[in-house]
Design a protein around this motif. Sequence first.
Motif, PDB file in Angstrom:
ATOM      1  N   GLU A   1       7.193   2.984  29.193  1.00  0.00           N
ATOM      2  CA  GLU A   1       7.456   1.701  28.541  1.00  0.00           C
ATOM      3  C   GLU A   1       6.725   0.605  29.294  1.00  0.00           C
ATOM      4  O   GLU A   1       6.641   0.635  30.514  1.00  0.00           O
ATOM      5  N   VAL A   2       6.209  -0.370  28.560  1.00  0.00           N
ATOM      6  CA  VAL A   2       5.513  -1.501  29.168  1.00  0.00           C
ATOM      7  C   VAL A   2       6.464  -2.694  29.198  1.00  0.00           C
ATOM      8  O   VAL A   2       7.061  -3.041  28.180  1.00  0.00           O
TER       9      VAL A   2
ATOM     10  N   PHE B   1      11.921  10.633  40.136  1.00  0.00           N
ATOM     11  CA  PHE B   1      11.302   9.411  40.637  1.00  0.00           C
ATOM     12  C   PHE B   1      11.180   8.412  39.493  1.00  0.00           C
ATOM     13  O   PHE B   1      10.715   8.767  38.404  1.00  0.00           O
ATOM     14  N   ASP B   2      11.586   7.174  39.728  1.00  0.00           N
ATOM     15  CA  ASP B   2      11.291   6.076  38.816  1.00  0.00           C
ATOM     16  C   ASP B   2       9.922   5.563  39.224  1.00  0.00           C
ATOM     17  O   ASP B   2       9.713   5.174  40.372  1.00  0.00           O
ATOM     18  N   CYS B   3       8.963   5.578  38.296  1.00  0.00           N
ATOM     19  CA  CYS B   3       7.575   5.260  38.630  1.00  0.00           C
ATOM     20  C   CYS B   3       7.131   3.960  37.967  1.00  0.00           C
ATOM     21  O   CYS B   3       7.616   3.598  36.894  1.00  0.00           O
ATOM     22  N   SER B   4       6.184   3.299  38.622  1.00  0.00           N
ATOM     23  CA  SER B   4       5.585   2.096  38.054  1.00  0.00           C
ATOM     24  C   SER B   4       4.071   2.156  38.245  1.00  0.00           C
ATOM     25  O   SER B   4       3.572   2.752  39.200  1.00  0.00           O
ATOM     26  N   TYR B   5       3.361   1.556  37.300  1.00  0.00           N
ATOM     27  CA  TYR B   5       1.893   1.499  37.335  1.00  0.00           C
ATOM     28  C   TYR B   5       1.489   0.107  36.858  1.00  0.00           C
ATOM     29  O   TYR B   5       1.780  -0.282  35.723  1.00  0.00           O
ATOM     30  N   TRP B   6       0.815  -0.650  37.710  1.00  0.00           N
ATOM     31  CA  TRP B   6       0.511  -2.050  37.443  1.00  0.00           C
ATOM     32  C   TRP B   6      -0.926  -2.286  36.988  1.00  0.00           C
ATOM     33  O   TRP B   6      -1.270  -3.399  36.594  1.00  0.00           O
TER      34      TRP B   6
ATOM     35  N   VAL C   1      -2.325   2.766  29.572  1.00  0.00           N
ATOM     36  CA  VAL C   1      -2.004   4.146  29.927  1.00  0.00           C
ATOM     37  C   VAL C   1      -0.653   4.573  29.337  1.00  0.00           C
ATOM     38  O   VAL C   1      -0.402   5.757  29.154  1.00  0.00           O
ATOM     39  N   ALA C   2       0.184   3.622  28.999  1.00  0.00           N
ATOM     40  CA  ALA C   2       1.511   3.946  28.447  1.00  0.00           C
ATOM     41  C   ALA C   2       1.401   4.740  27.144  1.00  0.00           C
ATOM     42  O   ALA C   2       2.291   5.534  26.828  1.00  0.00           O
ATOM     43  N   LYS C   3       0.307   4.570  26.415  1.00  0.00           N
ATOM     44  CA  LYS C   3       0.138   5.260  25.134  1.00  0.00           C
ATOM     45  C   LYS C   3       0.046   6.773  25.286  1.00  0.00           C
ATOM     46  O   LYS C   3       0.367   7.513  24.363  1.00  0.00           O
ATOM     47  N   ILE C   4      -0.411   7.248  26.454  1.00  0.00           N
ATOM     48  CA  ILE C   4      -0.565   8.690  26.650  1.00  0.00           C
ATOM     49  C   ILE C   4       0.464   9.274  27.611  1.00  0.00           C
ATOM     50  O   ILE C   4       0.485  10.479  27.823  1.00  0.00           O
ATOM     51  N   LEU C   5       1.308   8.433  28.203  1.00  0.00           N
ATOM     52  CA  LEU C   5       2.354   8.928  29.097  1.00  0.00           C
ATOM     53  C   LEU C   5       3.606   9.198  28.279  1.00  0.00           C
ATOM     54  O   LEU C   5       4.501   8.361  28.164  1.00  0.00           O
ATOM     55  N   LEU C   6       3.644  10.379  27.700  1.00  0.00           N
ATOM     56  CA  LEU C   6       4.726  10.761  26.796  1.00  0.00           C
ATOM     57  C   LEU C   6       5.600  11.838  27.430  1.00  0.00           C
ATOM     58  O   LEU C   6       5.135  12.620  28.267  1.00  0.00           O
TER      59      LEU C   6
ATOM     60  N   ALA D   1      -2.312  11.293  20.962  1.00  0.00           N
ATOM     61  CA  ALA D   1      -2.269   9.957  21.556  1.00  0.00           C
ATOM     62  C   ALA D   1      -3.530   9.690  22.355  1.00  0.00           C
ATOM     63  O   ALA D   1      -4.074   8.586  22.327  1.00  0.00           O
ATOM     64  N   GLN D   2      -4.042  10.697  23.069  1.00  0.00           N
ATOM     65  CA  GLN D   2      -5.276  10.532  23.841  1.00  0.00           C
ATOM     66  C   GLN D   2      -6.445  10.239  22.911  1.00  0.00           C
ATOM     67  O   GLN D   2      -7.292   9.409  23.216  1.00  0.00           O
ATOM     68  N   ALA D   3      -6.497  10.908  21.774  1.00  0.00           N
ATOM     69  CA  ALA D   3      -7.579  10.689  20.826  1.00  0.00           C
ATOM     70  C   ALA D   3      -7.550   9.260  20.296  1.00  0.00           C
ATOM     71  O   ALA D   3      -8.591   8.620  20.151  1.00  0.00           O
ATOM     72  N   VAL D   4      -6.366   8.727  20.027  1.00  0.00           N
ATOM     73  CA  VAL D   4      -6.231   7.356  19.545  1.00  0.00           C
ATOM     74  C   VAL D   4      -6.698   6.378  20.613  1.00  0.00           C
ATOM     75  O   VAL D   4      -7.423   5.425  20.330  1.00  0.00           O
ATOM     76  N   VAL D   5      -6.296   6.604  21.867  1.00  0.00           N
ATOM     77  CA  VAL D   5      -6.703   5.720  22.963  1.00  0.00           C
ATOM     78  C   VAL D   5      -8.213   5.736  23.132  1.00  0.00           C
ATOM     79  O   VAL D   5      -8.840   4.691  23.290  1.00  0.00           O
ATOM     80  N   LYS D   6      -8.843   6.916  23.070  1.00  0.00           N
ATOM     81  CA  LYS D   6     -10.301   7.008  23.206  1.00  0.00           C
ATOM     82  C   LYS D   6     -10.991   6.233  22.097  1.00  0.00           C
ATOM     83  O   LYS D   6     -11.970   5.547  22.321  1.00  0.00           O
ATOM     84  N   GLN D   7     -10.461   6.348  20.865  1.00  0.00           N
ATOM     85  CA  GLN D   7     -11.076   5.662  19.740  1.00  0.00           C
ATOM     86  C   GLN D   7     -10.927   4.142  19.891  1.00  0.00           C
ATOM     87  O   GLN D   7     -11.845   3.398  19.594  1.00  0.00           O
ATOM     88  N   GLU D   8      -9.782   3.676  20.406  1.00  0.00           N
ATOM     89  CA  GLU D   8      -9.568   2.247  20.602  1.00  0.00           C
ATOM     90  C   GLU D   8     -10.477   1.689  21.694  1.00  0.00           C
ATOM     91  O   GLU D   8     -10.822   0.522  21.678  1.00  0.00           O
TER      92      GLU D   8
END
Length: 130
Positions: free
Chosen positions: A12-13, A47-52, A57-62, A108-115
């Motif tokens: 989630e963002v 682990f509760d993780c965060s990425y700043w 990247v949230a689109k492919i972290l499913l 989801a990865q394919a959508v991100v690459k296209q975007e």
Amino acid sequence: MNIIGRLTRDAEVYTTPQEKKVVNFSVAINDSYRNKQGERIEQTSYFDCSYWISPNVAKILLKGALVELTGRVSTRAWTATNGELRSSLNFHSSTIKLHGGSKKIEQAQAVVKQENKKIIIEEPADDLPF
């Protein structure tokens, strides 16, 4: 530090009051060992993780994706509203490497690459003779 585990939920963002975006997600790491009696003991750490760095990247972290994270570990302790003491392991990720998952993740990865494809705008040629 590196950890490898599976996402327990979709990323989630969130936007901070300072207008910075952070991607939050949770990872489960399975470990096993044999005790002195020779019995196999299974243990799972969460682990509760965060990425700043980038919210994209949230689109492919499913949920269910296998990820390798590099970063640093911290802990947090607090008292819940019912008075119970609580704690968590936190991982502040600096790099994320996706190792696999389901068809949903591949889509989801394919959508991100296209975007992320660059749009090339052609400008009209000048009328200069040289």
